[in-house]
Every structure is written in C-alpha cells, then in structure tokens.
Design an enzyme around this catalytic site. Structure first.
Site, PDB file in Angstrom:
ATOM      1  N   ARG A 209      50.803  61.242  97.209  1.00 17.61           N
ATOM      2  CA  ARG A 209      50.594  60.215  96.139  1.00 17.61           C
ATOM      3  C   ARG A 209      51.345  59.058  96.787  1.00 17.61           C
ATOM      4  O   ARG A 209      52.446  59.415  96.971  1.00 17.61           O
ATOM      5  CB  ARG A 209      50.907  60.208  94.759  1.00 17.61           C
ATOM      6  CG  ARG A 209      49.690  60.993  94.241  1.00 17.61           C
ATOM      7  CD  ARG A 209      50.036  61.452  92.764  1.00 17.61           C
ATOM      8  NE  ARG A 209      49.133  62.261  92.152  1.00 17.61           N
ATOM      9  CZ  ARG A 209      49.181  62.985  91.104  1.00 17.61           C
ATOM     10  NH1 ARG A 209      50.278  62.537  90.031  1.00 17.61           N
ATOM     11  NH2 ARG A 209      48.300  63.869  90.710  1.00 17.61           N
TER      12      ARG A 209
ATOM     13  N   SER B  32      46.219  60.376  89.262  1.00 13.17           N
ATOM     14  CA  SER B  32      46.287  60.924  87.883  1.00 13.17           C
ATOM     15  C   SER B  32      46.677  59.759  86.779  1.00 13.17           C
ATOM     16  O   SER B  32      45.953  58.977  86.801  1.00 13.17           O
ATOM     17  CB  SER B  32      47.078  61.968  87.955  1.00 13.17           C
ATOM     18  OG  SER B  32      47.252  62.670  86.779  1.00 13.17           O
ATOM     19  N   HIS B  33      47.896  60.012  86.148  1.00 12.45           N
ATOM     20  CA  HIS B  33      48.289  59.165  85.125  1.00 12.45           C
ATOM     21  C   HIS B  33      48.920  57.970  85.539  1.00 12.45           C
ATOM     22  O   HIS B  33      49.347  57.188  84.947  1.00 12.45           O
ATOM     23  CB  HIS B  33      49.129  59.876  84.309  1.00 12.45           C
ATOM     24  CG  HIS B  33      50.257  60.548  85.098  1.00 12.45           C
ATOM     25  ND1 HIS B  33      50.083  61.804  85.921  1.00 12.45           N
ATOM     26  CD2 HIS B  33      51.750  60.410  84.935  1.00 12.45           C
ATOM     27  CE1 HIS B  33      51.277  61.998  86.554  1.00 12.45           C
ATOM     28  NE2 HIS B  33      52.068  61.233  85.922  1.00 12.45           N
TER      29      HIS B  33
ATOM     30  N   ASP C  18      43.768  61.382  80.643  1.00 13.01           N
ATOM     31  CA  ASP C  18      44.416  60.503  81.821  1.00 13.01           C
ATOM     32  C   ASP C  18      43.451  60.138  82.646  1.00 13.01           C
ATOM     33  O   ASP C  18      42.078  60.298  82.631  1.00 13.01           O
ATOM     34  CB  ASP C  18      45.672  61.290  82.333  1.00 13.01           C
ATOM     35  CG  ASP C  18      45.247  62.237  83.093  1.00 13.01           C
ATOM     36  OD1 ASP C  18      44.083  62.909  82.923  1.00 13.01           O
ATOM     37  OD2 ASP C  18      45.919  62.619  84.183  1.00 13.01           O
TER      38      ASP C  18
ATOM     39  N   ASP D 263      42.678  60.883  85.852  1.00 14.73           N
ATOM     40  CA  ASP D 263      41.849  62.032  86.240  1.00 14.73           C
ATOM     41  C   ASP D 263      41.108  62.824  85.523  1.00 14.73           C
ATOM     42  O   ASP D 263      40.384  63.633  85.908  1.00 14.73           O
ATOM     43  CB  ASP D 263      42.051  62.474  87.433  1.00 14.73           C
ATOM     44  CG  ASP D 263      43.278  63.197  87.226  1.00 14.73           C
ATOM     45  OD1 ASP D 263      44.286  63.107  86.454  1.00 14.73           O
ATOM     46  OD2 ASP D 263      43.590  64.445  87.851  1.00 14.73           O
TER      47      ASP D 263
ATOM     48  N   ASP E 255      42.279  65.213  83.652  1.00 16.40           N
ATOM     49  CA  ASP E 255      43.114  66.615  83.255  1.00 16.40           C
ATOM     50  C   ASP E 255      43.988  66.910  82.290  1.00 16.40           C
ATOM     51  O   ASP E 255      44.042  67.938  81.963  1.00 16.40           O
ATOM     52  CB  ASP E 255      43.263  67.209  84.845  1.00 16.40           C
ATOM     53  CG  ASP E 255      44.606  66.495  85.238  1.00 16.40           C
ATOM     54  OD1 ASP E 255      45.042  65.303  84.785  1.00 16.40           O
ATOM     55  OD2 ASP E 255      44.967  66.745  86.486  1.00 16.40           O
ATOM     56  N   ARG E 256      44.347  65.527  81.591  1.00 22.20           N
ATOM     57  CA  ARG E 256      45.369  65.825  80.653  1.00 22.20           C
ATOM     58  C   ARG E 256      44.656  65.534  79.228  1.00 22.20           C
ATOM     59  O   ARG E 256      43.626  64.849  79.346  1.00 22.20           O
ATOM     60  CB  ARG E 256      46.495  64.734  80.938  1.00 22.20           C
ATOM     61  CG  ARG E 256      47.137  65.007  82.124  1.00 22.20           C
ATOM     62  CD  ARG E 256      48.478  64.368  82.482  1.00 22.20           C
ATOM     63  NE  ARG E 256      49.246  64.587  83.532  1.00 22.20           N
ATOM     64  CZ  ARG E 256      50.626  64.400  83.447  1.00 22.20           C
ATOM     65  NH1 ARG E 256      51.030  63.660  82.563  1.00 22.20           N
ATOM     66  NH2 ARG E 256      51.229  64.490  84.771  1.00 22.20           N
TER      67      ARG E 256
ATOM     68  N   GLU F 215      53.689  71.378  79.479  1.00 25.54           N
ATOM     69  CA  GLU F 215      54.079  70.265  78.411  1.00 25.54           C
ATOM     70  C   GLU F 215      53.831  69.031  78.652  1.00 25.54           C
ATOM     71  O   GLU F 215      53.769  68.246  77.721  1.00 25.54           O
ATOM     72  CB  GLU F 215      55.853  70.445  78.614  1.00 25.54           C
ATOM     73  CG  GLU F 215      56.485  70.348  79.733  1.00 25.54           C
ATOM     74  CD  GLU F 215      56.413  69.095  80.511  1.00 25.54           C
ATOM     75  OE1 GLU F 215      56.363  68.090  79.631  1.00 25.54           O
ATOM     76  OE2 GLU F 215      56.145  69.170  81.745  1.00 25.54           O
TER      77      GLU F 215
ATOM     78  N   LYS G  24      43.769  71.857  85.105  1.00 24.59           N
ATOM     79  CA  LYS G  24      43.833  71.652  83.653  1.00 24.59           C
ATOM     80  C   LYS G  24      42.466  70.534  83.235  1.00 24.59           C
ATOM     81  O   LYS G  24      42.022  69.876  84.213  1.00 24.59           O
ATOM     82  CB  LYS G  24      44.985  70.969  83.330  1.00 24.59           C
ATOM     83  CG  LYS G  24      45.379  69.806  84.021  1.00 24.59           C
ATOM     84  CD  LYS G  24      46.895  69.494  83.753  1.00 24.59           C
ATOM     85  CE  LYS G  24      47.448  68.187  84.423  1.00 24.59           C
ATOM     86  NZ  LYS G  24      47.831  68.400  85.761  1.00 24.59           N
TER      87      LYS G  24
HETATM   88  C1  VG1 Z   1      53.919  66.115  86.398  1.00 28.73           C
HETATM   89  C2  VG1 Z   1      53.859  67.032  85.522  1.00 28.73           C
HETATM   90  C3  VG1 Z   1      53.415  68.255  85.863  1.00 28.73           C
HETATM   91  C4  VG1 Z   1      51.764  68.196  86.290  1.00 28.73           C
HETATM   92  C5  VG1 Z   1      51.745  67.092  87.408  1.00 28.73           C
HETATM   93  C6  VG1 Z   1      50.456  66.812  87.894  1.00 28.73           C
HETATM   94  O1  VG1 Z   1      54.566  66.713  87.708  1.00 28.73           O
HETATM   95  O2  VG1 Z   1      55.288  67.273  85.065  1.00 28.73           O
HETATM   96  O3  VG1 Z   1      53.077  69.429  84.537  1.00 28.73           O
HETATM   97  O4  VG1 Z   1      51.279  69.279  86.743  1.00 28.73           O
HETATM   98  O5  VG1 Z   1      52.414  65.964  86.997  1.00 28.73           O
HETATM   99  O6  VG1 Z   1      49.654  66.372  86.822  1.00 28.73           O
HETATM  100  P1  VG1 Z   1      55.988  66.041  88.174  1.00 28.73           P
HETATM  101  O7  VG1 Z   1      56.506  66.939  89.291  1.00 28.73           O
HETATM  102  O8  VG1 Z   1      55.808  64.697  88.282  1.00 28.73           O
HETATM  103  O9  VG1 Z   1      56.961  66.404  86.789  1.00 28.73           O
HETATM  104  V1  VG1 Z   1      48.397  65.253  86.920  1.00 28.73           V
HETATM  105  O10 VG1 Z   1      47.668  64.986  85.551  1.00 28.73           O
HETATM  106  O11 VG1 Z   1      49.228  64.061  87.842  1.00 28.73           O
HETATM  107  O12 VG1 Z   1      47.298  65.866  88.176  1.00 28.73           O
HETATM  108 CO    CO Z   2      46.087  63.935  85.794  1.00 25.88          CO
END
Ligand code: VG1
Ligand code: CO
Length: 547
Positions: A22, A113-114, A281, A283, A285-286, A368, A380
């Site tokens: 990313r 993602s988000h 979110d 993509d 998955d959340r 979480e 997810k």
């Molecule tokens: C974050 C979350 C983690 C999740 C990851 C990808 O990672 O804490 O639980 O699996 O994002 O989610 P980090 O290393 O920033 O804490 V997603 O929806 O970005 O694919």
């Molecule tokens: Co995501």
C-alpha cells in the site's frame, strides 16, 4: 504475440505489511513501480503456465490503469486465462470467491481498503493464493525479496480491453473474460442464508416491515448491496446509501467506523432510526453494525454471530471452531467455551486465518477492526456479516439492542475501544515500542490507579497447522481481574507510523452490563499513558481516532 522484456531496477517493494503493498497513488504512478510489484509476484508464483488468474479491485482511482497493465503482463508470463470483474470491480470477498469457484491459481486484489482514494491518496495491490485468501507470510516474504533484486518485467504489446462489457477477449494468446462482479457472490450468499425469512421480515405484517440502512460509502459494495438487499431481499429502494462506487469515494475515508460513518451513526441514534444500520469499507471486507440506539463493537459482533450462527442454514451444523486476532476482545472465547469448541488467537491480519479455515479447525473468524467472516471464502466479508445478522434477527424476532443485552446477561460484557495515533514519526513510534518492551521485567505487580499489572509479554504465534512462527505481533499488558491493554504498530499505513492502543475490560454477568464504554475504560486509558509514555514519546495528548 511476442513477449517484450522491459529493463527495470529494484525498488522499495515494502516489507510484507498486514495486507499487501500500500502506497500513495503518486508512488504507484512512477514508471515501472506497479509493474515491478506485479512481476515480483509472477516471479514467485509457481505453475502459471496454463493457469487462471483473477483480477479485480475496489474501483478507486488508478484501478483501471493497473488492471490493463496486469492483463498484458499476465499474458506475457504464461497465464492461460484472466477473469476480471466488470468495470474492474470485485469486492475483496467476491474476488476470494471467484478464485475458489473457478479454480484459479490466485488473484490480484487492487485496493487500499479503508484508506482514502484519488490522485493524491492511496492505492494497493495484494496477491491472494488458490484457497482465495491473502498470500501467507512465506510467499509475501519471497515477493518482497524479489522486489529487491528485480531487473526486468515482461509484457505483450496489446491495446487496453473493454472492461465494461461482459464477454471474452484475447490478449496475446491469453483469454480474458470480463465477468459479472456480483452474480457468483450473490448466489453464494443464497446458499448460506434464508433469503425467504429475511424477505418476510423486510415485508413485515400490519406493523410495517423491518427497515435497514446500508451505507456503501461510495465504495465497492454498492452494486452488491443494491442487488442483494434491495432486489433480492425486497428492502425499500433507498435502503442502500452512497451505492455508486466513486474513484475518490466522494472525498471520504471509506472506513466504516464511528468517525467516518458518522452520518449513519447519528441516524441510528435518532428518532428516525431504522431497525438496523450497517456499512462496509472501500473493498467490502469490513462491516459496521448498529442497531436502533445500539452500536455493536466488532468484537461483540463476532461473539454474537458465533453464538447464533446455527440459526442460518449455512451454519446449521454448528461451528468447528472460532478464531480471532489477538487484539480482538475475549468475548468470542466465552462463546467458544459455552459451545465446547476452541477459540484460536492469531496475529492481526486475515492471512493468519487461512490455515485454520482450510484445515476445518475454525468456521467463523473475526478482528476488532470490523472484520468478520467464515469458511465460505478466505477473506473477511462485510455484506456476509450483515446478512448473518439479518438472518439471526429474522429467526429470533428481537431488536439488536435486545439481542446484545441478552448476550451480555449470559456471557458478561467485554467493554472495548481502540485508540489510534496516526502519522507519528516512525522513529518516535519505534522508540516508544522498544522502551515499553524494555520495561517489561519491572511491570508485574505494579499498581497504576486502581489497576494491578499481572503480566506483560510480546505476542508470538505458532501456526497449529504448519508450525510457522510469527513473533513481535503486539505488546500485551494484562491486569489482575482480566483487563488488558495491547500496543501495536499498524502494518497498513502509508504515512509515518500508526500506534494502536487496544483497551479491554471484562464485567461478568453479575457486573455492570449497562455502563458507558468511556467511563468503564477511563482508568485503562490513563494507565496506557503511564505505562507507555505516549505523550512523552509522541507529543500527542489524545488519539486521532477512537473506535
Ligand atoms: C488493519 C487492521 C487489521 C486488518 C487490516 C487489513 O491492520 O488492524 O485487523 O486485518 O487492517 O484490513 P493494521 O496493521 O493497520 O492494524 V483491510 O479492510 O485494510 O483489508
Ligand atoms: Co478492507
């Protein structure tokens, strides 16, 4: 068609993060950058000759450009077939499903993602393997190693394909099929959930039907939500909000939390609230789950879904096990105890659930960070979580608030919050973590406020299936009585470091079940600063985001 070899130089291919590569779009737009990463993936993957590759993304800015280039590179690298979502769109769980359903060797999932999208925002590429899940660490390590020595990438010279029309094209001798982004996924959901029961609930009796507000946050779930909630389940038009994927997500962060989905939260707390509110979110998955007047923490959502999952036909046979990431609250552990099954505790990131799901050791998993899913795919899945909630409510015929209260009265309540300190200078964040770990020997038995430290450790995980070990996965401070603080640095950020502080306090079924979360966690918040010196190391007096 001839294969062209383009000379390049090694680049910063990023040490494996929580979820693929990313970076800012501007970084991806540099000559050779995306190509270097995609070629590094192809150089590591075995068995490309004659194989199928899936490509899709969340529709953010730069999605189409990378897809077109990846198609040409896949042809040059010997793939026989590429499946790509129409318009370049595949939610992350839908991509996982397509990989599994069509027997693909893997897939490129294009998303940050988000994180926000647009020319000055973020982009990402993740490689998923044949089980549909994120590549495990030994593959991401190999991809990273390859990026440090790559000196060429392969392509064919072919024009861009029409991504918007379903059909088959030929690129350099390779078949490219543009497929419906939603159909296979929606069909899978119909096999897991009782759509008739949910439809009946939505229609309601004389009292009026059950109402839903789903905020797609101008991201990838829009088309999925329109098809499933409005078309197939009969929720009223307008149920899906922000349902058209936009390249910049309408300038918002497509992050379904109480900060970025505040409109939905405010609606759900108002007199005009529908029965159920949810969001997903960038993509897909959340998930965010809010009942009328009742926010459900993701950790609680995992526990509540696990306790009731047998009410949906896909899980009628019961759960084989539950898995949660370490920082996720222990609410699911109590459900596992009651069900007589194991709750596995893994490092953060969905890739750690893959082996447990493949081995049939876990059925439902969660984090979480608003991630919940099951063995139906290897990611997810936001829309899935909403459907499981709806199916359970259609069977139990109670409100979200009543279900939550009932759950706590049975299992007790894990009060929970996460405090994020974003874009801290990386060396300050590293110093904070190192100093904290160095203080571990002195921590046990120390009293801070009314809390007494029982133990401190650095979380390390041994995969029960393949024996691989992942260490340094977060620093844990455990207090007498079961409260806990976890400190961890994010592995998905694109700017400096993000410190995540996870706070948890347990009240048993005879304890305080109806208190306000901030009040219940105030002493832990204060203790976190005393123990880790957040202000001293970072200069920050308050977190940027509380979820
Ligand atoms: C974050 C979350 C983690 C999740 C990851 C990808 O990672 O804490 O639980 O699996 O994002 O989610 P980090 O290393 O920033 O804490 V997603 O929806 O970005 O694919
Ligand atoms: Co995501």
């Amino acid at each position: 068609m001839t294969i062209r070899t383009v000379a390049t130089t090694p680049f910063d291919g990023q040490k494996p993060g929580t979820s693929g590569l990313r970076k800012k779009v501007k970084v991806f737009e540099q000559p050779n950058y995306s190509e270097n990463f995609v070629q590094s993936v192809f150089d590591v993957v075995e068995g490309m000759d004659g194989a199928t590759l899936v490509i899709g993304g969340d529709g953010r800015y730069h999605n189409r450009a990378v897809i077109q280039q990846a198609i040409r590179m896949a042809a040059a690298n010997g793939f026989a077939r590429v499946l790509v979502g129409q318009g370049g769109i595949l939610s992350t769980p839908a991509a996982s499903n397509v990989i599994r359903q069509y027997g693909a060797i893997g897939g490129l999932v294009l998303s940050a993602s988000h994180n926000p999208g647009g020319p000055d925002e973020d982009f990402g590429i993740k490689y998923n393997v044949a089980n549909g899940g994120p590549a495990p660490e030994k593959i991401t390590d190999a991809i990273y190693a390859r990026t440090t020595e790559i000196d060429r990438w392969l392509t064919v010279d072919a024009p861009d394909i029409d991504l918007d029309t379903i059909g088959t094209t030929n690129v350099g001798g390779m078949v490219v099929e543009v497929i419906d982004s939603v159909a296979d996924y929606a069909a899978l959901m119909e096999t897991l959930f009782d759509f008739d029961a949910i439809r009946a609930m939505a229609k309601g009796g004389a009292a009026g039907g059950f109402t839903l507000a789903f905020d797609a946050m101008s991201a990838v779930t829009g088309p999925y939500a329109h098809e499933i909630f409005e078309k197939r389940l009969g929720f009223a038009p307008g149920t899906v909000r922000n349902g058209t994927p936009l390249e910049d997500f309408g300038h918002h962060h497509p992050d379904p939390n109480l900060v970025h989905a505040k409109d939905l939260y405010d609606l759900m707390m108002s007199d005009a609230a529908p029965d159920f509110g949810a969001a997903s979110d960038g993509d897909g998955d959340r998930n965010l789950i809010i009942g009328r007047g009742r926010f459900i923490t993701p950790s609680d959502s995992l526990a509540m879904l696990a306790a009731n999952a047998h009410m949906a036909k896909g899980y009628a046979g019961g759960l084989k096990g539950i898995a949660r990431s370490m920082p996720t609250s222990a609410a699911a552990d109590r459900v596992a105890d009651a069900l007589g099954i194991t709750c596995y505790e893994t490092p953060t990131g969905w890739k750690f659930f893959g082996n447990l799901l493949d081995a049939g050791m876990a059925t439902i998993c969660g984090e979480e960070s608003a991630g919940t899913g099951s063995d139906h795919v290897r990611e997810k899945d936001g829309v899935w979580a909403v459907l499981l909630w709806l199916n359970i409510l259609a069977v139990r015929r109670i409100s979200v608030d009543a279900l939550a209260r009932d759950h706590w009265a049975r299992f007790g309540r894990n009060y929970y919050a996460r405090h994020d300190y974003e874009a801290i200078e990386t060396d300050k964040a590293n110093t904070l973590m190192a100093a904290l770990q160095a203080s571990f020997a002195d921590l046990p038995h120390q009293a801070i406020g009314g809390l007494v430290i029982a133990e401190a450790d650095s979380f390390s995980y041994t995969d029960p299936v393949d024996g691989s070990v992942s260490s340094n996965q977060g620093l844990r401070i455990l207090f007498e009585g079961g409260s806990r603080i976890v400190f961890r640095l994010s592995g998905t950020g694109t700017q400096g470091a993000t410190l995540r502080v996870y706070l948890e306090r347990y009240e048993d079924r005879n304890g305080k079940l109806d208190a306000e979360t901030p009040n219940m966690l105030a002493d832990l918040v204060a203790a976190a600063d005393v123990i880790a010196g957040i202000q001293r190391h970072t200069g920050r007096t308050a977190p940027d985001v509380i979820t």
